[in-house]
Enzyme design. Structure first.
Site, PDB file in Angstrom:
ATOM      1  N   HIS A 104       2.769  -3.027   5.561  1.00  0.00           N
ATOM      2  CA  HIS A 104       3.033  -2.945   4.125  1.00  0.00           C
ATOM      3  C   HIS A 104       3.442  -4.301   3.539  1.00  0.00           C
ATOM      4  O   HIS A 104       3.027  -4.668   2.439  1.00  0.00           O
ATOM      5  CB  HIS A 104       4.119  -1.900   3.861  1.00  0.00           C
ATOM      6  CG  HIS A 104       4.162  -1.442   2.443  1.00  0.00           C
ATOM      7  ND1 HIS A 104       3.097  -0.796   1.841  1.00  0.00           N
ATOM      8  CD2 HIS A 104       5.109  -1.566   1.492  1.00  0.00           C
ATOM      9  CE1 HIS A 104       3.406  -0.524   0.595  1.00  0.00           C
ATOM     10  NE2 HIS A 104       4.623  -0.975   0.358  1.00  0.00           N
ATOM     11  N   GLU A 159      -8.542   9.041   3.910  1.00  0.00           N
ATOM     12  CA  GLU A 159      -7.899   8.103   4.837  1.00  0.00           C
ATOM     13  C   GLU A 159      -7.859   8.611   6.269  1.00  0.00           C
ATOM     14  O   GLU A 159      -7.552   7.851   7.177  1.00  0.00           O
ATOM     15  CB  GLU A 159      -6.448   7.849   4.393  1.00  0.00           C
ATOM     16  CG  GLU A 159      -6.305   7.282   3.003  1.00  0.00           C
ATOM     17  CD  GLU A 159      -4.852   7.230   2.573  1.00  0.00           C
ATOM     18  OE1 GLU A 159      -4.229   6.169   2.752  1.00  0.00           O
ATOM     19  OE2 GLU A 159      -4.339   8.240   2.056  1.00  0.00           O
ATOM     20  N   ASP A 168      -6.001   2.750   6.391  1.00  0.00           N
ATOM     21  CA  ASP A 168      -5.617   3.881   7.232  1.00  0.00           C
ATOM     22  C   ASP A 168      -6.827   4.532   7.891  1.00  0.00           C
ATOM     23  O   ASP A 168      -6.750   4.970   9.047  1.00  0.00           O
ATOM     24  CB  ASP A 168      -4.840   4.920   6.410  1.00  0.00           C
ATOM     25  CG  ASP A 168      -3.340   4.659   6.454  1.00  0.00           C
ATOM     26  OD1 ASP A 168      -2.860   4.200   7.504  1.00  0.00           O
ATOM     27  OD2 ASP A 168      -2.655   4.896   5.446  1.00  0.00           O
ATOM     28  N   CYS A 220     -10.289   1.267  -1.953  1.00  0.00           N
ATOM     29  CA  CYS A 220      -9.153   0.443  -2.384  1.00  0.00           C
ATOM     30  C   CYS A 220      -8.372  -0.133  -1.207  1.00  0.00           C
ATOM     31  O   CYS A 220      -7.238  -0.567  -1.356  1.00  0.00           O
ATOM     32  CB  CYS A 220      -8.214   1.257  -3.285  1.00  0.00           C
ATOM     33  SG  CYS A 220      -7.560   2.729  -2.503  1.00  0.00           S
TER      34      CYS A 220
END
Length: 759
Positions: free
Chosen positions: A365, A606, A630, A677
């Site tokens: 992240h 995902e 993911d 995305c």
């Protein structure tokens, strides 16, 4: 018995202050444990391309540090080259035997050498020798191999500490010490390292020198007195409730804090120029290690007492430190064991030049946040002794995932040239901002952006973004100390929607879990990526979900450019449940008199289950969006935060490409738009493949948008389709990547792919 000896040697080596002490302990203890006449350690010194005799018990002392063998020379070179043991009854008869007269080894016949390997790299060779002609038995060989494997990490860490201070294993002065990691965000930064760390953790305190010794001594004295007061108060409060011998422990703790015990050792280090926190941590950890080695169980348990006592002192030291305003250098390189978003936010944006995180990978992240903010970042530098880096000049090469300390003038000059090239490239791309993203044969592609902060929005609009494909609503949650209220959320969302109106803004509902834990909502799981995350959390907590849905819809009043996207969907029931909550939020707001309408609802694909449900999902929602980060992770069973397996993580893996193509075909068969995305969309080469597959929208970080636009404007759709057809026949990620890079080279836009070549 051997296992106990092994454990004892490893524990003792772990307490060593430096590399030489560690090596001296190894040769002494191993010779004793194996009852042999010689034990030696040779380490590879890449500065002189030789294996240097660094420590020995049994060979002539004067030869240590002076004798060396070239890379492939002698039996030591043979062990290192093949990375496997060599066990000989009569070493002199072996064709690789190389006689070193300075060592006096001619009297020793038998030889056993095992490689010291750390992260697939041979650091050196551990050798035992004996006068008698005998083969070391299987047990002895296994003991030495096991010991070598356990000590490799300690030796690597000690070597790395020396490298940071500008010293090679054999004591040569060295510059340009490099540490490998993984690219987190591309770009280059040159600046001063500032080590950041969580509070009250002794093991993470960096070494930091101070000019204000009196102030550090005073702060330490105040902290000691406060802990003394705490102990006395605790002793008084328990009174007669505990036995006299347990109450005596309080007196022991007070004596430990005296000026003749821990206190004096810490003060000595402060007088030598170390700041109080670093001095305390060094003394505390030394004592903890010593107690942990003791054979008496009662004394061993006292290690925890010392750690607790010193952690209390550290807490008060840090409390004093927090009252002082933190000053950051103009070119700050933020360094930490595991950087958190809150650590980034503490540094003024204009001063944050680069970042280094010891843990994490290019898809964690913090790395995604770094790319969003355009900050060159290296992740997963596992061998970097970051605690010794504070205040040192470093270079962050975010293209190749490398960190340099002690840079030479030549290296600095080289990277300053790279920085100039980058500036010229950015200026060259600025001319594309107002031009359409259209191929030479007139195929139009929509380029949107991923955002999480208001500052991203400004940068995104400046780069000509056509919409927001992913607004990470968890970012405001991560930066808060509690769940933001509906009103606070609505204000944040309104800013985003207004800034982009009338362009569409896709807001993902709260996506926590996995590598995104909220400090005030901890999720403790053995396997968080397969656990409670994304839509699973918000459906289990409808009070959080309804507040967020209301805030989003409230923020869209009068703008009507909101889309809501559901993360981590793996079954149809999740979509039904989430849609019902969003409809309820809409009804409530309409009943309260707001003029709002139902926003389009989409799902993120995902997980592999969702790939094969694409068509069914499209019948329930208005759009789908692929989260390639993911999806890649779950298809390849590779934790994207684990730097040990980072080389296995690739969105160019054929399985990932086939899944992406299938999703587009299924979505379009239902007449629904499909976007992507993940980070893949911002890779100029990958963007060509995604365009050829038929993705309607590519959403990426603002910093990569103009590069992607430059590539799409340079390559025809027919060329991209031919490239896709070729790579879909390939069976490995490397071949796909090479073909894509070649296509970019042929199109004359390979300058946008600095990451694919070494600087």
């Amino acid at each position: 018995m051997m296992l106990d000896r092994l454990r004892e040697i490893v524990q003792e080596v772990n307490t060593a202050k430096d590399l030489q002490t560690a090596l001296d302990i190894i040769v002494s203890r191993v010779r004793e444990a194996m009852n042999t006449q010689v034990c030696s350690v040779y380490l590879l010194d890449s500065d002189i391309n030789s294996h240097v005799l660094m420590a020995s018990e049994g060979l002539r002392k004067e030869s240590v540090g002076h004798v060396s063998l070239q890379m492939d020379e002698g039996l030591v070179g043979l062990v290192a080259r093949n990375a496997e043991p060599v066990n000989l009854e009569n070493a002199q008869q072996h064709p690789n035997y190389h006689y070193l007269s300075e060592t006096g080894e001619e009297q020793f016949s038998s030889f056993l050498g095992v490689p010291i390997i750390h992260h697939r790299k041979v650091l050196g060779v551990l050798v035992v020798q004996h006068k008698e002609k005998r083969s070391f038995d299987n047990g002895e060989e296994a003991f030495l191999i096991t010991l070598s494997a356990q000590l490799a990490g300690v030796i690597a860490a000690a070597e790395a500490s020396g490298a940071i201070q500008g010293i090679s294993p054999s004591g040569q002065r060295r510059a340009d010490a490099s540490f490998s990691g993984i690219s987190g965000a591309s770009g280059v930064a040159i600046g001063e390292a500032v080590v950041v760390f969580p509070h009250a953790d002794l093991s993470l305190i960096p070494n930091r020198m101070t000019d204000d010794i009196d102030s550090e001594l005073s702060a330490f004295s105040i902290a000691l007195n406060r802990v003394r007061d705490d102990i006395r108060a605790l002793s008084d409060s328990v009174g007669d409730q505990i036995r006299p011998e347990e109450r005596d422990l309080f007196e022991v703790y007070l004596r430990m804090l005296d000026d003749e015990a821990l206190g004096r050792e810490v003060n000595d280090l402060i007088y030598a120029g170390q700041w109080a926190q670093g001095a305390l941590a060094e003394v505390a950890l030394d004592h903890v290690k010593s107690f942990e080695q003791m054979k008496d169980p009662y004394l061993r348990e006292r290690a925890a007492d010392i750690k607790d006592l010193c952690s209390r002192v550290l807490f008060y030291l840090q409390e004093t430190e927090r009252t002082k305003p933190k000053v950051y250098p103009d070119q700050t390189i933020l360094v930490g064991e595991e950087l958190a978003p809150s650590m980034l936010m503490e540094v003024p944006r204009e001063k944050l030049a680069g970042m280094i995180s010891v843990k994490g990978s290019g898809n964690s992240h913090v790395a995604i946040l770094a790319r969003t903010m355009g900050i060159p970042t290296v992740m997963g530098t596992l061998d970097l002794p970051y605690r010794r880096l504070d205040g040192r000049q470093v270079i962050v090469d975010g293209y190749n995932g490398t960190v340099f300390s002690n840079p030479s003038e030549q290296l600095l000059q080289r990277y300053q040239e790279v920085l100039k090239e980058e500036e010229q490239l950015v200026r060259g791309l600025e001319g594309l901002i107002n031009l359409p993203c259209i191929t030479p044969d007139n195929h139009r592609v929509s380029l949107w952006v991923n955002t999480g902060l208001m500052t991203d929005v400004v940068r995104s609009l400046d780069h000509g973004a056509e919409g927001i494909g992913l607004f990470r609503t968890e970012v405001p949650f991560l930066l808060s100390e509690r769940f933001p209220s509906e009103q606070e959320q609505a204000a944040i969302y309104r800013e985003q929607l207004q800034a982009f109106a009338p362009k569409l803004v896709t807001m993902r509902t709260l996506d926590v879990g996995g590598d995104k834990a909220l400090p005030y909502f901890p999720i403790e799981e053995a396997n968080p990526f397969l656990g409670w995350r994304g839509i699973r959390v918000t459906l289990d907590h409808p009070e959080i979900f309804i507040a967020q849905a209301r805030a989003m819809i409230r923020a869209s009043e009068g703008l009507n450019n909101l889309q809501i996207m559901l993360p981590m969907v793996s079954n149809l029931q999740e979509v039904t449940g989430a849609t019902q909550i969003i409809k309820r939020a809409l009804r409530e707001l309409q009943e309260e008199g707001l003029d709002v309408c139902m926003p389009p609802i989409g799902v993120m694909i995902e997980v592999p289950a969702a790939v094969y449900l694409t068509r069914h999902l499209c019948q329930m929602v208005d759009f789908v969006s692929v989260g390639s980060n993911d999806l890649t992770q779950y298809l390849l069973a590779v934790d994207r935060n684990n730097s040990r397996v980072a080389d296995l993580y690739s969105a160019f893996h054929p399985a990932v490409l086939h899944a992406l193509k299938y999703i587009v075909e299924q979505a379009h068969a239902e007449g629904k738009p499909v976007s992507i995305c993940g980070e893949m969309a911002g890779d100029p080469g990958a963007a060509l493949l995604l365009m050829a597959m038929g993705f309607d929208v590519l959403s990426m970080n603002a910093s990569t948008l103009l590069k992607v636009k430059a590539v799409i404007r340079s390559v025809t759709m027919s060329t991209a389709r031919e490239l896709l057809e070729d790579v879909m026949q390939m069976s490995d990620a490397q071949s796909v990547r090479s073909s894509v890079d070649l296509a970019l080279y042929n199109a004359g836009v390979d300058r946008l792919l600095r990451s694919s070549r070494s600087n």
